[in-house]
Write a protein that holds these residues in place. Structure first.
Motif, PDB file in Angstrom:
ATOM      1  N   ASN A  61       0.903  -1.216  -0.128  1.00 10.88           N
ATOM      2  CA  ASN A  61      -0.051   0.020   0.059  1.00 10.88           C
ATOM      3  C   ASN A  61       0.861   1.231  -0.199  1.00 10.88           C
ATOM      4  N   ASN A  62       1.780   1.130   0.968  1.00 11.07           N
ATOM      5  CA  ASN A  62       2.932   2.285   0.808  1.00 11.07           C
ATOM      6  C   ASN A  62       4.184   1.873   1.622  1.00 11.07           C
ATOM      7  N   PHE A  89      15.784   3.357   8.191  1.00 13.58           N
ATOM      8  CA  PHE A  89      14.693   2.020   8.116  1.00 13.58           C
ATOM      9  C   PHE A  89      13.689   2.189   7.317  1.00 13.58           C
ATOM     10  N   LEU A 116       3.850  -1.377   4.205  1.00 14.17           N
ATOM     11  CA  LEU A 116       2.693  -1.655   4.599  1.00 14.17           C
ATOM     12  C   LEU A 116       2.082  -2.563   3.376  1.00 14.17           C
ATOM     13  N   HIS A 134       9.278   9.172  11.961  1.00 14.26           N
ATOM     14  CA  HIS A 134       8.979   9.211  10.643  1.00 14.26           C
ATOM     15  C   HIS A 134       9.466  10.022   9.721  1.00 14.26           C
ATOM     16  N   GLN A 150       7.486   3.499   3.678  1.00 11.24           N
ATOM     17  CA  GLN A 150       7.723   4.541   4.648  1.00 11.24           C
ATOM     18  C   GLN A 150       9.455   4.422   5.021  1.00 11.24           C
ATOM     19  N   ARG A 157       3.068   6.496  -1.512  1.00 12.31           N
ATOM     20  CA  ARG A 157       2.200   5.186  -1.835  1.00 12.31           C
ATOM     21  C   ARG A 157       2.507   4.550  -2.934  1.00 12.31           C
ATOM     22  N   TYR A 202      11.985   5.934   8.056  1.00  9.63           N
ATOM     23  CA  TYR A 202      12.276   6.355   9.449  1.00  9.63           C
ATOM     24  C   TYR A 202      13.671   6.376   9.739  1.00  9.63           C
ATOM     25  N   PHE A 226       9.426  -3.908   8.918  1.00 10.30           N
ATOM     26  CA  PHE A 226      10.472  -3.065   8.883  1.00 10.30           C
ATOM     27  C   PHE A 226      11.731  -3.660   8.256  1.00 10.30           C
ATOM     28  N   GLY A 227      12.594  -3.354   7.696  1.00 10.05           N
ATOM     29  CA  GLY A 227      13.795  -3.831   7.381  1.00 10.05           C
ATOM     30  C   GLY A 227      14.876  -3.552   8.559  1.00 10.05           C
ATOM     31  N   LEU A 276       6.591   9.321   3.516  1.00 10.50           N
ATOM     32  CA  LEU A 276       5.927   8.085   3.169  1.00 10.50           C
ATOM     33  C   LEU A 276       5.588   8.356   1.478  1.00 10.50           C
ATOM     34  N   LEU A 304      12.422   5.433  16.780  1.00  8.37           N
ATOM     35  CA  LEU A 304      12.242   5.861  15.587  1.00  8.37           C
ATOM     36  C   LEU A 304      11.558   7.005  15.211  1.00  8.37           C
ATOM     37  N   SER A 363      -5.004  -1.992   2.540  1.00  7.08           N
ATOM     38  CA  SER A 363      -3.776  -2.484   3.183  1.00  7.08           C
ATOM     39  C   SER A 363      -4.085  -3.698   3.948  1.00  7.08           C
ATOM     40  N   ASN A 367       0.353  -5.545   9.206  1.00 12.28           N
ATOM     41  CA  ASN A 367       0.976  -4.159   9.827  1.00 12.28           C
ATOM     42  C   ASN A 367       2.245  -3.935   9.090  1.00 12.28           C
ATOM     43  N   LEU A 368       2.701  -2.709   9.442  1.00 14.08           N
ATOM     44  CA  LEU A 368       4.137  -2.065   8.962  1.00 14.08           C
ATOM     45  C   LEU A 368       5.043  -3.311   9.231  1.00 14.08           C
TER      46      LEU A 368
END
Lengths: 115, 115
Positions: free
Chosen positions: B30-31, B88, B92, B45, B33, B50, B35, B105-106, B48, B43, B99, B102-103
């Protein structure tokens, strides 16, 4: 406006002890999250909540329990701490928005050592 | 499981140079982001983008997204010592307008900007 506040900031436990980490947010966010951050592992989701009274498991939920009795608070409990739970714990909150963007706001973290 | 993978793991540059970090992911999103995490902090933000966007700017930050290659890049122009931090990407899962989950993270890129 404090945002997301975590207590305590540091804690040392002995194996088998229990403790509760508290997260409080003042942004009226619906969603709250608990992550752990380990070196080289990024952030991993432990549990999350999509509203007061509801919780769900994330990627690494074993050994942890959570409660969301009030919208602004999200508690993370360790019933019997193990050395593998030594980590930095982050709480985050979000208000997903009309298109569910899910920008998250983080606390400063709790550094936990289990000996 | 990790979805986003940042590259490089670590980057050291001189003040005034540009810094480029890359992120690859596995599923539709969905998107995406980005951080920033300063040492010992939570972290924050940054930006973002899309899934229906290709480029986004915010101050000295430029983010690109290539959904066909499932990759994104973060460019910080005219870097400053204060940009020293870990960065990072977070995705999503889902599609534009909806969506799932949940998010994710790398593991992050550690940027060091030397005065």
């Amino acid at each position: 406006n404090a945002g997301v506040t975590q207590t305590p900031k540091f804690r040392v436990l002995k194996t088998g002890q229990s403790m509760t980490l508290l997260c409080a947010q003042d942004m009226n966010h619906e969603y709250m999250y608990w992550y752990r951050q380990d070196p080289g592992m990024g952030l991993r989701l432990i549990h999350y909540s999509v509203g007061e009274g509801t919780t769900a498991k994330g990627e690494v939920p074993d050994g942890y329990n959570v409660s969301r009795l009030k919208k602004q608070n999200f508690l993370l409990g360790l019933e019997s701490a193990a050395p593998s739970q030594t980590s930095v714990y982050f709480c985050a909150s979000s208000n997903r928005g009309g298109v569910r963007v899910n920008i998250q706001y983080f606390g400063a973290g709790t550094r936990l050592s289990v000996l | 499981s990790q979805q986003g993978e940042e590259d490089p793991q670590a980057l050291s540059i001189q003040e005034g140079e540009n810094a480029t970090m890359n992120c690859s992911y596995k599923t539709s999103i969905n998107n995406l982001q980005w951080y920033r995490q300063n040492s010992g902090r939570g972290l924050v933000h940054l930006i973002l983008i899309r899934s229906n966007e290709r480029e986004k700017h915010s101050g000295r930050l430029r983010v690109t997204l290539d959904t066909s290659k499932k990759s994104s890049s973060l460019l910080i122009t005219a870097s400053r010592a204060a940009d020293t931090a870990s960065y990072f990407c977070a995705t999503l899962p889902g599609v534009y307008g909806g969506s799932q989950g949940n998010l994710i993270f790398g593991k992050g890129t550690k940027l060091s900007v030397k005065p």
